[in-house]
Structures are given as C-alpha cells and as structure tokens.
Design an enzyme around this catalytic site. Structure first.
Site, mmCIF file in Angstrom:
data_model
loop_
_atom_site.group_PDB
_atom_site.id
_atom_site.type_symbol
_atom_site.label_atom_id
_atom_site.label_comp_id
_atom_site.label_asym_id
_atom_site.label_seq_id
_atom_site.Cartn_x
_atom_site.Cartn_y
_atom_site.Cartn_z
ATOM 1 N N TYR A 141 21.645 -6.583 -1.607
ATOM 2 C CA TYR A 141 20.808 -5.585 -0.935
ATOM 3 C C TYR A 141 19.328 -5.734 -1.269
ATOM 4 C CZ TYR A 141 25.452 -3.750 -0.311
ATOM 5 O OH TYR A 141 26.780 -3.638 -0.002
ATOM 6 N N CYS A 201 0.831 -1.207 0.000
ATOM 7 C CA CYS A 201 0.000 0.000 0.000
ATOM 8 C C CYS A 201 0.863 1.253 0.000
ATOM 9 C CB CYS A 201 -0.939 -0.012 1.199
ATOM 10 S SG CYS A 201 -2.183 -1.312 1.113
#
Length: 472
Positions: free
Chosen positions: A426, A396
C-alpha cells in the site's frame, strides 16, 4: 526553562525506546537479506542500496525478491498444512491491491498462489502477465458492467458479489457469454478488528458486503440463476491484525450461516479473507503466520464438529503479509531543521525534522492512517547520540510525514540517505503525482543483481498527459 537536548524523549510516544545504537537494524522490520557492510553502508541481497539509488533514482522502492517469494511460499505452506490437518484443503490468494506488477504476479503464481484483483486495471495487468484467468478472483464493491463482462468473458475463476445488484449483473454477463460463473458472497460477520477504523471492514456500518441477516435471501437469488455457481461465503474483517482471535470468531459466525445455507444445496468453500499484520516498528509484535493458520484451523474444526457439518475448503487472501516486509523505500535528505516544541507541563523540547525527496506521493499511509514507520541511515554509520527525528516529505502539506517518530543519529545532514523498511504494501499502489512528482521506480534485487520492475515516471511523461499542451 531552557530547551532540552536533541535526544530528549519528552516528545516521543511511549512505545518508542531510545536505542543504544541508532544505526542498528531491528529484527523483523527489514527485508530478510538486509545487512550492514564493513564500511557502514546498508546492503540488500549483496548490493549497497546507495548504489541502487544512484542507478535508478531517488526516491526508490527496493524489493528483496527472495524474501518476497519466501513469504508467499510460507503463507501457502502454513494454510495448506493446517487445512490438511483438519481434513480439508486451502486456496491461498495473493491480495494484489497491496502491490502488483507483472513480475510480482508471476512470482506468486510460481509459488502456487492464486491472485485476487479488485479492478479492471488489476485484472488487465494479471492477464497481461500471463496469469491464467482461472487462477484469478475479482473483488470490489462497485464493479462496473464492463469490468464484470470482461472478467466473465475471460473465464475468471471466481467473482466476489458485494451487493444484491451484482447478482443479476454477473448472472446476465454469464448468460451473454454462455458460461456458469463461480461466485462468492461477501458477508459482514460483525467482528470489528482491533485496528484503525478505516482498516476495519466487517462491522456493518461500512461500504463492503451485506449483513448476515440479508445473506439467506441473497444466496437464494444466486441459486435461482442457473448461470451462477455458489462457491460459498466470503468475509474480510480488516487489515493489519496481529492476532487470530478475530479471525476465529468471524469463522465461527460464518460457519453457523454456512450450516443454515446447506439446506439449499452444497457449499464447497469458506473464504476468511486476509488482513494479517506485519511489524512497522520494533514495538509491533504480530503473530507468526503459522500460529494464525493453526489457530484458525482449530476454531474451524471445533465449530464444524459442534454444528455437525463437514469442514469446507478454506480460502485466504494474504497481501500485506507477503509484500510488506520485503521492501524498503530509499530517500535522500535535503534539509534539516530543529523545531522547539512547547511541552504541556512547561518548558520546551526539540524535534528534529529531516526533509527528504519524496513523501506522501510515494507513501500515503501516514497521512491516511497516522501509520507509524521506522528509518535508518544507509550511507554510513554514526557514533553521534540518538536524536528524536521526524522524517518529512517535500509536499506542500503539513501532514506530509513519512516517519513520525524515530531515533536517528544527531549528525544526519543534507545528502545523507535514509531507508524506511516495510513499505512493500500500500505504498507504491497508493502512490500519486501530487505536486507533479513522478512516481518512483521499483527495483528487485536477488543474489547480488538488480533489475527494474516498474519504471519511474519522468516529467516528460507527466506533461504528455496534459491536453492543454497540445494547443499551439
């Protein structure tokens, strides 16, 4: 004016070319053993990746073990060779922060690398994986007293001092344990890497290290404590750097400081850090590691002659270079959406959004750095025209983008699978449980076989951490 067709380039960045074939695999982006099978499915090391997703779940990180080991060996060989050419030796550390698991730690150790950790957790994992403490180095700008004490107590090979306070903290820990601790001092060379500001770590207005002007006093404090053995200076100019010029300039500045500090005693090493870049898109053109190693060695040798000093042992810390290109992330498309976007010059163009079952919880880099990635369908090939597409996550957040710009076939539909290459660095290490999604599993493939490196998290495991659910 009518909207443009799906293959319109009006919204595409200048570097992104329309491919002749939106199914092709660009050289240099994918793990070394990636292929297309005769039925169009994408395979890694002989295994269709869709089968891996079906077995281990989606999203999924998949590592090409042979490629990972090969890149670790290649980095070590490059720096060993060039160091020997200029009359010295090299220490190559794997930067564990890019990605670390027990098996990864063992792989790099078996390939002859040291391991650089930057937290108590990374230290604990490396030790649990059986890596000798003497083969480890500890980084970090705010090591806790407990982390320092544990590192010193287990006999860690070296600690990088990041502040003046750490000099006394490490010395006091060494005194408690009755040992002499090897240390390096992180210094900001002032060389600003040509990279994202958040990835450039050697300009002076940032949290890491100390200035060159403050270094002599810091080294004097180190040398004043009998419990500390000063190995040398350390510098890290940034990450995702394509060329060698910045490393060479940083080395030249550090060698001048190194020369000045020799008046107070021997300095056996110089650590030039890491940050060697990789290709995330076909527009990226990083220098080969052998070229970078040779260029750095040439600069170091030239400066050493100019300064009249011996060439010190050189240390390097590649992480992304080793882990990044060896891994792909697998997703399943859930929804597709065509959005009409107004153009500055008038008219509109269509951007296709492909929403997948992961997102910023398994790859935070696009949200953090606007990092660019590539993508391809894995379950089939298509003769449909290329459509400018944006691969979005399911979280969201409007900034939850996995791939900002890519040309994929115009007929991608829900249920198709997409792979994103170069996600070994990463991505898993920055993964989160945002929106209460479990972090994906990590799988290694080698010679037609797969094995689980890290289990994916289940909702049951996430709920188990909530103490409020223990209440009756």
């Amino acid at each position: 004016m009518a909207a443009h067709s799906l293959d319109s380039a009006d919204l595409a960045p200048a570097w992104l070319e329309i491919p002749a074939d939106p199914n092709d695999l660009a050289p240099g982006l994918w793990p070394a053993n990636t292929t297309r099978e005769s039925d169009g499915r994408l395979s890694l090391a002989g295994i269709p990746v869709d089968e891996l997703a079906a077995t281990y779940g989606s999203p999924l990180y998949v590592i090409d073990e042979a490629d990972f080991r090969g890149r670790a060996a290649r980095a070590r060989a490059a720096f060993d060779t060039e160091a020997a050419r200029i009359g010295t030796s090299a220490k190559v550390y794997y930067a564990a922060k890019s990605f670390l698991s027990a098996d990864i730690a063992r792989w790099v150790a078996e390939e002859g690398l040291y391991v650089d950790v930057c937290s108590g957790g990374e230290l604990a994992l490396a030790l649990a994986a059986g890596i000798p403490a003497a083969r480890l180095g500890l980084h970090g700008n705010n090591k806790s007293l407990a982390e320092i004490d544990r590192a010193v107590g287990v006999g860690i090979g070296a600690i990088v001092l990041d502040s003046l306070q750490e000099i006394e903290r490490v010395a006091d820990a060494a005194a408690r344990h009755g040992v002499v601790q090897n240390v390096r001092l992180r210094v900001n060379s002032g060389v600003h890497a040509d990279t994202h500001d958040f990835l450039a770590t050697s300009h002076e207005d940032q949290k890491f290290g100390i200035t060159r002007a403050d270094a002599p006093d810091a080294v004097a404090k180190i040398r004043a404590r009998a419990e500390l053995n000063f190995l040398g200076l350390h510098c890290h100019i940034g990450s995702q750097i394509f060329g060698s010029a910045g490393f060479g300039e940083s080395a030249a500045r550090l060698l001048e400081l190194h020369r000045d500090l020799l008046a107070g005693g021997d300095i056996p090493e110089l650590n030039l850090g890491g940050g060697f870049g990789i290709a995330y898109t076909r527009a990226d053109d990083p220098a080969e590691i052998e070229t970078i190693a040779a260029d750095i060695a040439d600069q170091v040798a030239t400066e050493a002659v100019r300064l009249g000093i011996a060439v010190p042992v050189l240390a390097f810390e590649p992480g992304r270079y080793i882990s990044g290109p060896t891994t792909m992330s697998l997703y399943e498309v859930g929804t597709t959406k065509d959005v009409s976007v107004a153009l500055p010059e008038g008219g509109t163009a269509i951007r296709r959004y492909l929403s997948v079952d992961g997102g910023m919880s398994d790859n935070a880099r696009p949200a953090l750095y606007e990092a660019q990635y590539s993508a391809r369908m894995t379950n089939r090939v298509s003769d449909a025209a290329p459509a400018l597409s944006r691969v979005a996550g399911k979280h969201c957040e409007s900034g939850d983008i996995v791939v900002y710009n890519e040309y994929l076939p115009a007929d991608v539909v829900p249920g198709d699978r997409i792979a994103v290459p170069a996600t070994g660095a990463y991505c898993w290490s920055l993964a989160s449980n945002y929106n209460f999604l479990g972090r994906p599993a990590v799988v290694a493939v080698l010679n037609g076989e797969s094995r689980l490196l890290v289990r994916g998290e289940t909702e049951t495991e996430l709920l188990a951490r909530d103490a409020g659910l223990d209440k009756k």
